[in-house]
Design a protein around this motif. Structure first.
Motif, PDB file in Angstrom:
ATOM      1  N   PRO A  90       0.809  -1.231   0.000  1.00 47.00           N
ATOM      2  CA  PRO A  90       0.000   0.000   0.000  1.00 47.00           C
ATOM      3  C   PRO A  90       0.835   1.271   0.000  1.00 47.00           C
ATOM      4  N   ASN A  91       2.113   1.144   0.358  1.00 47.13           N
ATOM      5  CA  ASN A  91       2.977   2.321   0.454  1.00 47.13           C
ATOM      6  C   ASN A  91       3.705   2.520  -0.878  1.00 47.13           C
ATOM      7  N   ARG A  92       3.102   3.302  -1.788  1.00 36.43           N
ATOM      8  CA  ARG A  92       3.620   3.473  -3.141  1.00 36.43           C
ATOM      9  C   ARG A  92       3.464   4.925  -3.550  1.00 36.43           C
ATOM     10  N   PRO A  93       4.194   5.354  -4.566  1.00 38.70           N
ATOM     11  CA  PRO A  93       4.158   6.768  -4.948  1.00 38.70           C
ATOM     12  C   PRO A  93       2.731   7.299  -5.125  1.00 38.70           C
ATOM     13  N   ASN A  94       1.896   6.575  -5.855  1.00 42.57           N
ATOM     14  CA  ASN A  94       0.470   6.898  -5.898  1.00 42.57           C
ATOM     15  C   ASN A  94      -0.270   5.760  -5.178  1.00 42.57           C
ATOM     16  N   PRO A  95      -0.773   6.030  -3.981  1.00 47.28           N
ATOM     17  CA  PRO A  95      -1.336   4.953  -3.151  1.00 47.28           C
ATOM     18  C   PRO A  95      -2.724   4.515  -3.618  1.00 47.28           C
ATOM     19  N   ILE A  96      -2.734   3.873  -4.796  1.00 52.82           N
ATOM     20  CA  ILE A  96      -3.977   3.363  -5.372  1.00 52.82           C
ATOM     21  C   ILE A  96      -3.887   1.848  -5.423  1.00 52.82           C
TER      22      ILE A  96
ATOM     23  N   LYS B   3      -1.987  13.537  -3.207  1.00 54.42           N
ATOM     24  CA  LYS B   3      -1.935  14.051  -4.569  1.00 54.42           C
ATOM     25  C   LYS B   3      -1.433  12.947  -5.508  1.00 54.42           C
ATOM     26  N   ILE B   4      -2.085  12.845  -6.648  1.00 59.04           N
ATOM     27  CA  ILE B   4      -1.714  11.852  -7.648  1.00 59.04           C
ATOM     28  C   ILE B   4      -0.812  12.524  -8.684  1.00 59.04           C
ATOM     29  N   ARG B   5       0.349  11.894  -8.946  1.00 60.44           N
ATOM     30  CA  ARG B   5       1.212  12.485  -9.963  1.00 60.44           C
ATOM     31  C   ARG B   5       1.837  11.378 -10.797  1.00 60.44           C
ATOM     32  N   PRO B   6       2.115  11.679 -12.069  1.00 59.72           N
ATOM     33  CA  PRO B   6       2.665  10.658 -12.965  1.00 59.72           C
ATOM     34  C   PRO B   6       4.018  10.161 -12.473  1.00 59.72           C
ATOM     35  N   ILE B   7       4.255   8.859 -12.642  1.00 63.69           N
ATOM     36  CA  ILE B   7       5.578   8.290 -12.357  1.00 63.69           C
ATOM     37  C   ILE B   7       6.312   7.964 -13.663  1.00 63.69           C
ATOM     38  N   GLY B   8       5.653   8.199 -14.783  1.00 66.42           N
ATOM     39  CA  GLY B   8       6.276   7.906 -16.070  1.00 66.42           C
ATOM     40  C   GLY B   8       5.290   8.142 -17.196  1.00 66.42           C
ATOM     41  N   ILE B   9       5.706   7.809 -18.416  1.00 61.43           N
ATOM     42  CA  ILE B   9       4.785   7.956 -19.544  1.00 61.43           C
ATOM     43  C   ILE B   9       4.869   6.745 -20.474  1.00 61.43           C
ATOM     44  N   VAL B  10       3.747   6.535 -21.171  1.00 59.21           N
ATOM     45  CA  VAL B  10       3.638   5.425 -22.111  1.00 59.21           C
ATOM     46  C   VAL B  10       4.126   5.868 -23.489  1.00 59.21           C
ATOM     47  N   HIS B  11       4.930   5.014 -24.122  1.00 53.96           N
ATOM     48  CA  HIS B  11       5.247   5.216 -25.536  1.00 53.96           C
ATOM     49  C   HIS B  11       4.495   4.170 -26.343  1.00 53.96           C
ATOM     50  N   LYS B  42      13.299   8.810 -13.951  1.00 51.94           N
ATOM     51  CA  LYS B  42      14.534   8.388 -13.267  1.00 51.94           C
ATOM     52  C   LYS B  42      14.393   8.345 -11.742  1.00 51.94           C
ATOM     53  N   GLU B  43      13.659   9.301 -11.191  1.00 53.71           N
ATOM     54  CA  GLU B  43      13.547   9.352  -9.720  1.00 53.71           C
ATOM     55  C   GLU B  43      12.827   8.135  -9.137  1.00 53.71           C
ATOM     56  N   GLY B  47      12.468   1.744  -7.902  1.00 56.19           N
ATOM     57  CA  GLY B  47      11.262   0.980  -7.563  1.00 56.19           C
ATOM     58  C   GLY B  47      10.973  -0.139  -8.552  1.00 56.19           C
ATOM     59  N   LEU B  48      11.712  -0.167  -9.685  1.00 56.29           N
ATOM     60  CA  LEU B  48      11.495  -1.209 -10.708  1.00 56.29           C
ATOM     61  C   LEU B  48      12.266  -2.495 -10.425  1.00 56.29           C
ATOM     62  N   LYS B  49      13.160  -2.445  -9.418  1.00 58.24           N
ATOM     63  CA  LYS B  49      13.898  -3.672  -9.052  1.00 58.24           C
ATOM     64  C   LYS B  49      12.922  -4.848  -8.967  1.00 58.24           C
ATOM     65  N   ASP B  50      13.311  -5.966  -9.552  1.00 60.17           N
ATOM     66  CA  ASP B  50      12.539  -7.223  -9.468  1.00 60.17           C
ATOM     67  C   ASP B  50      11.336  -7.314 -10.416  1.00 60.17           C
ATOM     68  N   VAL B  51      10.956  -6.227 -11.084  1.00 61.04           N
ATOM     69  CA  VAL B  51       9.775  -6.353 -11.966  1.00 61.04           C
ATOM     70  C   VAL B  51      10.040  -7.277 -13.141  1.00 61.04           C
TER      71      VAL B  51
END
Lengths: 150, 150
Positions: A90-96, B3-11, B42-43, B47-51
């Motif tokens: 649950p603890n994520r950048p956007n907690p959805i 607040k909801i904010r983008p963590i990236g964008i789709v290509h 990049k920031e 958080g992508l480790k293990d995906v």
């Protein structure tokens, strides 16, 4: 992006996060017997037309008790630190959160469902029909492979 | 909620909504051959480790071109008005989309995936591992039953 606001709330037998036996997360059917209700606010009730035809619904909700996040996080199922995007923490950048529930019965603005893994009072953000586009198989579970029984 | 904010964008190969052949939505494998990239800022890269161990990822994103909503809406696949929560329409009270994509390859902060049904530049809100808890079967598709081939 547009402002996000709750369209309803979850009624759950879990009153607090601590009420959930974390072993359930390791069992793909662990929450199947957990019943609850999705109460959609009256102003959105008309949007529920036709949902009763679907056996499963995708529920998006707010992890409203979440406070901040770390990019490397210890999973509930234990073990070494994992990237947050490789966990359902649950603890994520956007907690959805996203949970697929099974539809049991609709009574007006209340949906009886099973598969509840949220706590009482969780704000619901969206409900979508679960379709064959969401059924993926076979799948690989990465670090979860040895933690989870299918 | 936070607040909801983008963590990236789709290509995506789809530059505009109009580039998507709506027949694809009726085919559970309609987007399987559509390749694209999830670029995570990049920031958030740590958080992508293990995906990369997971074969499929749940992507939450913003329907950033959506402008308002109606509680009864005409589905892309046509026909009579349906409750918005019984559709995957981008025009919904909280314009958040959910698509399950297949992981092909990770290059640092960029994930090559297939199953892309978003348009170029779509803001990514979250990435989660798709697990056996998300595999539901058998399912009923309500009004979509006759529109969709599995």
């Amino acid at each position: 992006m547009s402002k996000i606001r709750p369209i309803g709330i979850v009624h759950s037998p879990f009153k607090r996060k601590e009420d959930i036996d974390s072993k359930k997360y390791a069992d793909s059917q662990g929450f199947d017997t957990v019943h609850g209700e999705l109460e959609i606010f009256k102003e959105y009730e008309d949007g529920l037309k036709d949902v009763e035809g679907f056996s499963h619904l995708v529920v998006l909700f707010s992890f409203h008790k979440s406070k901040g996040y770390k990019l490397h996080t210890e999973p509930l199922l234990g073990g070494i630190l994992r990237g947050v995007f490789a966990t359902r923490s649950p603890n994520r950048p956007n907690p959805i959160g996203m949970t697929v529930v099974k539809m049991i019965e609709r009574n007006g603005n209340r949906l009886k469902v099973s598969g509840i893994d949220m706590i009482e009072g969780t704000p619901i953000l969206d409900i979508k029909p679960y379709t064959s586009r969401d059924q993926k198989s076979p799948i690989k579970l990465g670090w979860l492979e040895k933690k989870m029984n299918s």
